[in-house]
Write an enzyme that holds these catalytic residues in place. Structure first.
Site, PDB file in Angstrom:
ATOM      1  N   GLU A   1       0.416  28.300 -49.833  1.00 44.01           N
ATOM      2  CA  GLU A   1       1.062  27.047 -49.461  1.00 44.01           C
ATOM      3  C   GLU A   1       2.560  27.273 -49.538  1.00 44.01           C
ATOM      4  O   GLU A   1       3.039  28.009 -50.404  1.00 44.01           O
ATOM      5  CB  GLU A   1       0.690  25.899 -50.414  1.00 44.01           C
ATOM      6  CG  GLU A   1      -0.765  25.468 -50.346  1.00 44.01           C
ATOM      7  CD  GLU A   1      -1.685  26.246 -51.270  1.00 44.01           C
ATOM      8  OE1 GLU A   1      -2.915  26.110 -51.137  1.00 44.01           O
ATOM      9  OE2 GLU A   1      -1.179  27.025 -52.128  1.00 44.01           O
TER      10      GLU A   1
ATOM     11  N   TYR B   1       6.837  34.499 -43.889  1.00 50.10           N
ATOM     12  CA  TYR B   1       5.379  34.495 -43.783  1.00 50.10           C
ATOM     13  C   TYR B   1       4.934  34.642 -42.325  1.00 50.10           C
ATOM     14  O   TYR B   1       4.019  35.417 -42.018  1.00 50.10           O
ATOM     15  CB  TYR B   1       4.785  33.223 -44.393  1.00 50.10           C
ATOM     16  CG  TYR B   1       5.070  33.066 -45.868  1.00 50.10           C
ATOM     17  CD1 TYR B   1       5.094  34.156 -46.735  1.00 50.10           C
ATOM     18  CD2 TYR B   1       5.325  31.815 -46.413  1.00 50.10           C
ATOM     19  CE1 TYR B   1       5.347  34.004 -48.084  1.00 50.10           C
ATOM     20  CE2 TYR B   1       5.580  31.658 -47.767  1.00 50.10           C
ATOM     21  CZ  TYR B   1       5.588  32.757 -48.600  1.00 50.10           C
ATOM     22  OH  TYR B   1       5.844  32.608 -49.935  1.00 50.10           O
TER      23      TYR B   1
END
Length: 161
Positions: free
Chosen positions: A113, A125
């Site tokens: 998350e 990411y």
């Protein structure tokens, strides 16, 4: 030698996190996060058998990651690099090494998350192949209430067709 070149020349080492590392880890977490984990979060994670990792640069702890394995998936619970060393490739290196360790442990994917407001982390990411698979409403504490979380996932092994 430039600062980046000096940093690249220093020996980077990924090592398992232990109880003796928690003061250094907590100092990084407190400096890096607006709503940091407490020492107990790290200690409890280690006691529960989660994989804690530290990044040592020239012998000094400058980053860490905490990963929980669930069935065949790694869940990246927390990752940080000392703020003074941001934007120098250390977070990328740390995450790649942690993904490699998860792959070697037989895990097939990694889940995480991230705050939508953490643009640098989201970009990292995505650059490493994570894709958004959902949102968690009001997941994180924020100065003005709560902030959603982007849920991202990446395969750690190539699947055969």
């Amino acid at each position: 030698m430039t600062d980046r070149a000096a940093l690249a020349a220093e020996t980077r080492l990924l090592a398992p996190m232990g109880e003796a590392d928690l003061d250094a880890v907590l100092a990084i977490e407190t400096a890096a996060a607006a709503f940091p984990w407490l020492r107990g979060h790290f200690a409890d994670s280690l006691k529960a058998g989660y994989s804690g990792w530290v990044l040592r640069l020239g012998g000094e702890i400058v980053g860490f990651a905490m990963v929980m394995a669930a069935v065949d998936e790694a869940h990246l619970l927390n990752i940080a690099v000392a703020p003074a060393l941001h934007r120098r490739g250390l977070g990328r290196w740390l995450l790649i090494k942690v993904m490699d360790a998860a792959r070697q442990a037989g895990l097939f994917s990694m889940l995480l998350e991230v705050r939508p407001s953490n643009l640098g982390a989201v970009a990292l990411y995505q650059d490493l192949g994570f894709v958004e698979i959902g949102r968690r409403k009001g997941y994180y504490p924020a100065a003005d209430g709560r902030e959603d979380a982007i849920v991202m996932q990446r395969a750690l092994v190539e699947t055969q067709a």
